[in-house]
Design a protein around this motif. Sequence first.
Motif, short mmCIF file in Angstrom:
data_model
loop_
_atom_site.label_atom_id
_atom_site.label_comp_id
_atom_site.label_asym_id
_atom_site.label_seq_id
_atom_site.Cartn_x
_atom_site.Cartn_y
_atom_site.Cartn_z
N SER A 61 0.83 -1.20 0.00
CA SER A 61 0.00 0.00 0.00
C SER A 61 0.87 1.26 0.00
CB SER A 61 -0.92 -0.01 1.22
OG SER A 61 -1.68 1.17 1.28
N LEU A 62 1.94 1.23 0.80
CA LEU A 62 2.83 2.39 0.85
C LEU A 62 3.62 2.56 -0.45
CD1 LEU A 62 4.07 2.13 4.54
CD2 LEU A 62 2.62 3.94 3.56
N ILE A 117 2.30 1.88 -3.40
CA ILE A 117 1.31 2.36 -4.36
C ILE A 117 0.83 3.76 -4.02
CG2 ILE A 117 -1.03 1.95 -5.24
CD1 ILE A 117 -0.46 -1.07 -4.76
N TYR A 118 0.60 4.01 -2.73
CA TYR A 118 -0.01 5.28 -2.31
C TYR A 118 0.90 5.95 -1.28
CZ TYR A 118 -3.43 8.54 -0.41
OH TYR A 118 -4.08 9.68 -0.01
N SER A 119 1.38 7.14 -1.60
CA SER A 119 2.28 7.84 -0.68
C SER A 119 1.84 9.29 -0.45
CB SER A 119 3.72 7.80 -1.22
OG SER A 119 3.78 8.45 -2.48
N TYR A 120 0.55 9.50 -0.48
CA TYR A 120 0.02 10.86 -0.33
C TYR A 120 -0.54 11.07 1.07
CZ TYR A 120 0.57 10.37 -5.35
OH TYR A 120 1.09 10.13 -6.59
N THR A 121 -1.55 11.90 1.18
CA THR A 121 -2.15 12.24 2.46
C THR A 121 -2.59 10.99 3.22
OG1 THR A 121 -2.97 14.28 1.48
CG2 THR A 121 -3.97 13.58 3.57
N ALA A 133 -1.04 8.37 4.17
CA ALA A 133 -0.59 7.11 3.58
C ALA A 133 -0.42 6.01 4.61
CB ALA A 133 0.72 7.32 2.82
N VAL A 180 -3.85 4.64 5.52
CA VAL A 180 -4.37 3.83 4.42
C VAL A 180 -3.68 2.46 4.43
CG1 VAL A 180 -4.49 3.61 1.90
CG2 VAL A 180 -5.02 5.81 2.98
N ALA A 181 -2.38 2.46 4.64
CA ALA A 181 -1.62 1.22 4.69
C ALA A 181 -2.06 0.36 5.87
CB ALA A 181 -0.12 1.52 4.78
N SER A 196 -5.49 -1.17 5.02
CA SER A 196 -5.43 -2.26 4.03
C SER A 196 -4.80 -3.51 4.64
CB SER A 196 -4.68 -1.82 2.77
OG SER A 196 -3.31 -1.68 3.02
#
Length: 132
Positions: free
Chosen positions: A29-30, A32-36, A38, A41-42, A45
Amino acid sequence: MDSLLLKAFKYSIFAVISTIFNLLFQYLSLLIYSYTAALFVAMLSGTFAGLFVKYILDKNYIFYYKSHGKKENYKKFLLYSLFSVFPTLIFWTSELVFHIIFEVSSAKYIGATFGLIIGYMLKYRLDKKFVF
């Protein structure tokens, strides 16, 4: 091997498997997604991935519970998930505390692992008493 000892061994192995899924999904997840938010979100998931794997393993190989249809299985999963809230809060708190205190990327994974171990010990007792 004694039945109780075998169950404890299997539960520990399943906790490790679930933890690996959790941390793997956090890592991916980190990537793929490294924005607000993150990290949150990680964590989310990873939590869902670990929860799903652990439910299947616990239901089938720890508690040997056979669902009588999809509706009952969904209800059991919902109950299992509900009793995961407090252990998950322990896990998330541990992960965040390690992340904040040590300020090293790998620290969050060490904190997550400690939190998951404590959480799984509590989770077994809750599942045995209230879910299965």
